[in-house]
Design an enzyme around this catalytic site. Structure first.
Site, PDB file in Angstrom:
ATOM      1  N   GLN A 144      42.667  40.905  38.387  1.00  0.00           N
ATOM      2  CA  GLN A 144      42.891  42.134  37.662  1.00  0.00           C
ATOM      3  C   GLN A 144      42.536  43.283  38.596  1.00  0.00           C
ATOM      4  O   GLN A 144      41.940  43.062  39.652  1.00  0.00           O
ATOM      5  CB  GLN A 144      42.055  42.142  36.409  1.00  0.00           C
ATOM      6  CG  GLN A 144      42.409  40.989  35.441  1.00  0.00           C
ATOM      7  CD  GLN A 144      41.765  41.147  34.075  1.00  0.00           C
ATOM      8  OE1 GLN A 144      41.080  42.094  33.773  1.00  0.00           O
ATOM      9  NE2 GLN A 144      42.008  40.143  33.228  1.00  0.00           N
ATOM     10  N   GLU A 151      50.627  37.773  35.194  1.00  0.00           N
ATOM     11  CA  GLU A 151      49.250  37.464  35.624  1.00  0.00           C
ATOM     12  C   GLU A 151      49.341  36.514  36.803  1.00  0.00           C
ATOM     13  O   GLU A 151      49.936  35.433  36.697  1.00  0.00           O
ATOM     14  CB  GLU A 151      48.432  36.822  34.496  1.00  0.00           C
ATOM     15  CG  GLU A 151      47.973  37.812  33.446  1.00  0.00           C
ATOM     16  CD  GLU A 151      47.071  37.195  32.384  1.00  0.00           C
ATOM     17  OE1 GLU A 151      46.280  36.281  32.697  1.00  0.00           O
ATOM     18  OE2 GLU A 151      47.184  37.638  31.227  1.00  0.00           O
ATOM     19  N   ASN A 199      50.339  37.389  24.193  1.00  0.00           N
ATOM     20  CA  ASN A 199      49.924  36.942  25.516  1.00  0.00           C
ATOM     21  C   ASN A 199      49.491  35.481  25.419  1.00  0.00           C
ATOM     22  O   ASN A 199      48.771  35.105  24.482  1.00  0.00           O
ATOM     23  CB  ASN A 199      48.727  37.787  25.997  1.00  0.00           C
ATOM     24  CG  ASN A 199      48.050  37.188  27.224  1.00  0.00           C
ATOM     25  OD1 ASN A 199      48.582  37.250  28.324  1.00  0.00           O
ATOM     26  ND2 ASN A 199      46.884  36.562  27.033  1.00  0.00           N
ATOM     27  N   GLU A 200      49.932  34.675  26.332  1.00  0.00           N
ATOM     28  CA  GLU A 200      49.546  33.252  26.375  1.00  0.00           C
ATOM     29  C   GLU A 200      49.530  32.660  24.960  1.00  0.00           C
ATOM     30  O   GLU A 200      48.518  32.123  24.490  1.00  0.00           O
ATOM     31  CB  GLU A 200      48.208  33.064  27.098  1.00  0.00           C
ATOM     32  CG  GLU A 200      48.321  33.491  28.558  1.00  0.00           C
ATOM     33  CD  GLU A 200      47.184  33.036  29.479  1.00  0.00           C
ATOM     34  OE1 GLU A 200      46.153  32.546  28.993  1.00  0.00           O
ATOM     35  OE2 GLU A 200      47.353  33.177  30.717  1.00  0.00           O
ATOM     36  N   GLU A 242      42.035  44.457  31.714  1.00  0.00           N
ATOM     37  CA  GLU A 242      41.652  43.878  30.431  1.00  0.00           C
ATOM     38  C   GLU A 242      40.240  44.330  30.064  1.00  0.00           C
ATOM     39  O   GLU A 242      39.426  44.628  30.945  1.00  0.00           O
ATOM     40  CB  GLU A 242      41.708  42.343  30.550  1.00  0.00           C
ATOM     41  CG  GLU A 242      41.301  41.634  29.267  1.00  0.00           C
ATOM     42  CD  GLU A 242      41.700  40.157  29.249  1.00  0.00           C
ATOM     43  OE1 GLU A 242      42.038  39.610  30.307  1.00  0.00           O
ATOM     44  OE2 GLU A 242      41.656  39.572  28.142  1.00  0.00           O
ATOM     45  N   TYR A 248      47.734  31.172  38.135  1.00  0.00           N
ATOM     46  CA  TYR A 248      46.530  31.473  38.913  1.00  0.00           C
ATOM     47  C   TYR A 248      46.395  30.445  40.023  1.00  0.00           C
ATOM     48  O   TYR A 248      46.676  29.262  39.822  1.00  0.00           O
ATOM     49  CB  TYR A 248      45.294  31.441  38.008  1.00  0.00           C
ATOM     50  CG  TYR A 248      45.197  32.671  37.140  1.00  0.00           C
ATOM     51  CD1 TYR A 248      44.705  33.859  37.656  1.00  0.00           C
ATOM     52  CD2 TYR A 248      45.624  32.658  35.810  1.00  0.00           C
ATOM     53  CE1 TYR A 248      44.628  35.013  36.883  1.00  0.00           C
ATOM     54  CE2 TYR A 248      45.544  33.808  35.027  1.00  0.00           C
ATOM     55  CZ  TYR A 248      45.049  34.983  35.573  1.00  0.00           C
ATOM     56  OH  TYR A 248      44.982  36.123  34.805  1.00  0.00           O
TER      57      TYR A 248
HETATM   58  O1  AHR Z   1      42.893  37.247  33.473  1.00  0.00           O
HETATM   59  C1  AHR Z   1      41.968  36.518  32.722  1.00  0.00           C
HETATM   60  C2  AHR Z   1      42.601  35.719  31.600  1.00  0.00           C
HETATM   61  O2  AHR Z   1      43.441  34.744  32.141  1.00  0.00           O
HETATM   62  C3  AHR Z   1      43.521  36.489  30.681  1.00  0.00           C
HETATM   63  O3  AHR Z   1      42.813  37.127  29.667  1.00  0.00           O
HETATM   64  C4  AHR Z   1      44.398  35.426  30.115  1.00  0.00           C
HETATM   65  O4  AHR Z   1      45.660  35.902  29.742  1.00  0.00           O
HETATM   66  C5  AHR Z   1      44.454  34.387  31.207  1.00  0.00           C
HETATM   67  O5  AHR Z   1      44.200  33.120  30.729  1.00  0.00           O
END
Ligand code: AHR
Length: 516
Positions: free
Chosen positions: A368, A319, A195-196, A47, A264
């Site tokens: 990432q 992600e 995205n999201e 990103e 995450y």
């Molecule tokens: O990876 C960092 C951020 O986490 C990304 O931009 C987003 O899609 C997610 O919330």
């Protein structure tokens, strides 16, 4: 505790049984109809955030850092070594503010914009579509472009597809591409439709997003999708099962190839804890988050199965990774964090979960690739280091496009105070040359695990292996000591009478290769 790696994870029996035996018997059951583990499960994400693109991948042609068309040579070499199968770009949150036409043509004419999500820094658009897609060719990886739905238009997405993939001279977009120096189309199969969308991608409700998705997806291709565009719907955040339910119900199957999921591993969004000087409790909590991926996949897949029993729509975890506090003294918006043996455990467990769900999980992207969150590479000007997570990706690349071999076993428990988790995670596959690979992770911070795999019927005789292990869970590589955490040959596996026996040290990953 019996872990059925293909099927559901029996959380209830996990807590009902407090058997602490450290000897484990694993049954490997090869099946002709077992799925292939897509190499795309081992995908990455880049990103425009902090130093991922600028300074990480891209330094520009005039840099003193050795580069090819501005892309760091050391990064290309390291990522090719792990056989990076795909790379998602340009975000993340950035994607829904990104207007791709800002990043084409002569660089001096490209506008600068503010990167509102990641520190309000100036983005000069010097790394755009041509730079990214040419870099993918250099990396021998497949691009995954995430299109702007939040602040963009369906026309903008359709134009981006035509610009990048349509035949030379076939319409104004490919003509513009040629004018900008690229005659032949690139190969771009994977397209994210936002995205999201529930958050930075537009704060939409699933009902609204699914309608918008239908509209955007309609203009990506023709009646029959003869271009083979693979459209990915912006998916749920962790346990938001309603998001998956509404999308699966509302989006016709001829308009969608995959639905995403983001998860995450974070202890608490308000108190994420340090990346390297963490306590055992913080280690345990990240392992809980790692194992949570099993439950998330099972539950999202159960919803998908209801609407799509033939499994035509794939699940992509585009992600995932550990998210901690940034390194002291660095910009809080740049998400730069160190990477320790804890991250190696997180990667090993997560990738095993993906392998074991290969029938529905067809792609995943660690967040990432460089200098951001659970990165496989860290850079500091001309210096580079490969993280413990990198080494796990390298060890596991034997599973790319290999056939899954389901494993069945009772894992002993890793106990912290009054909480328990399965100590052992494992997956196995058979490659096209008939070699069988086992990847086994022991997350227990103190106890080794002695493992016996029943490989009867698999025709295996010889075994070799590699181990990733270290003295402390907090161990990591630094620019001054870049090989503190490194893989070693593993000679302690023994094959006899159809049994493969070995010991996995505390917080370690072992990958074994067995053949005739
Ligand atoms: O990876 C960092 C951020 O986490 C990304 O931009 C987003 O899609 C997610 O919330």
């Amino acid at each position: 505790m019996r872990v059925f790696f293909v099927g559901c994870f029996l959380v209830s029996s996990l807590f009902a049984n407090s058997n602490f035996a450290q000897n484990i018997m694993i049954k490997a059951e090869a099946k002709d109809d077992a799925p292939t583990i897509s190499r795309h499960i081992y995908g990455h994400f880049a990103e425009h955030l902090g130093r991922c693109i600028y300074g990480g991948f891209y330094v520009g042609e005039n840099s003193k850092i050795p580069n090819t068309a501005g892309v760091r040579n050391d990064v290309v070499e390291a990522l090719k070594e792990i056989k990076i199968p795909n790379l998602r770009w340009p975000g993340g949150c950035f994607a829904d503010t990104y207007h791709w036409k800002d990043g084409i043509g002569p660089k001096k004419n490209r506008p600068s914009i503010l990167n509102i999500w990641w520190g309000n820094v100036s983005e000069d658009n010097s790394f755009g579509t041509h730079e990214f897609l040419n870099m993918c060719e250099l990396l021998e990886t497949e691009p995954y472009l995430s299109a702007n739905v939040g602040s963009g238009t369906a026309q903008e997405m359709a134009d981006w597809i035509k610009y990048t993939t349509h035949p030379t001279g076939s319409s104004p977009m490919p003509i513009l591409r040629e004018k900008n120096g690229r005659k032949e189309p690139w190969k771009v199969k994977y397209w994210g439709v936002g995205n999201e969308a529930w958050g930075c991608g537009g704060n939409m409700r699933p009902e609204y997003y699914s309608d918008l998705y239908r509209r955007f997806a309609t203009y990506t291709t023709d009646w029959n999708n003869s271009d083979g565009i693979y459209r990915i719907a912006s998916g749920a955040s962790s346990g938001d099962y309603n998001w998956t339910e509404v999308l699966m119900k509302n989006i016709p199957k001829n308009l969608i190839e995959a639905i995403a999921l983001h998860h995450y591993s974070v202890i608490d969004w308000g108190a994420k804890g340090p990346a390297k000087d963490f306590s055992e409790e913080q280690y345990f909590e990240i392992m809980e988050e790692a194992w949570k991926m099993e439950e998330l996949i099972n539950k999202h897949v159960a919803i998908m199965d209801k609407y799509d029993p033939k499994k035509r729509v794939d699940l992509l975890v585009d992600e995932w990774g550990g998210w901690y506090e940034v390194e002291p003294g660095t910009n809080g918006a740049f998400l730069y964090q160190q990477n320790t043996m804890r991250d190696a455990m997180l990667a090993g467990v997560t990738l095993n979960i993906f392998n074991n769900h290969a029938d529905r999980v067809k792609m995943a992207n660690i967040a990432q690739a460089i200098n951001v969150l659970q990165a496989v590479i860290l850079t500091d000007e001309e210096k580079i280091l490969l993280t413990p997570t990198y080494h796990v990706f390298k060890m596991y690349n034997v599973h790319h496009d290999a056939q899954l071999i389901p494993l069945f076993f009772d894992s002993p428990l890793y106990q912290y105070k009054n909480r328990v988790l399965p100590a052992v995670s494992a997956s196995a596959s058979k490659d096209k040359d008939g070699k069988v690979h086992f990847s086994v992770v022991n997350i227990d911070s103190k106890k080794a695990q002695t493992i016996e795999i029943d490989v009867n019927g698999l025709g295996l005789n010889k075994v070799t292996g590699e181990v990733l292990s270290s003295g402390k869970i907090q161990d990591h590589n630094t620019f001054d000591n870049p090989n503190k955490v490194f893989t070693k040959k593993y000679h302690e596996a023994n094959m006899s009478d159809g049994k493969l026996s070995f010991t996995v040290p505390p917080f370690s990953v072992v990958v074994l290769e067995a053949k005739e």
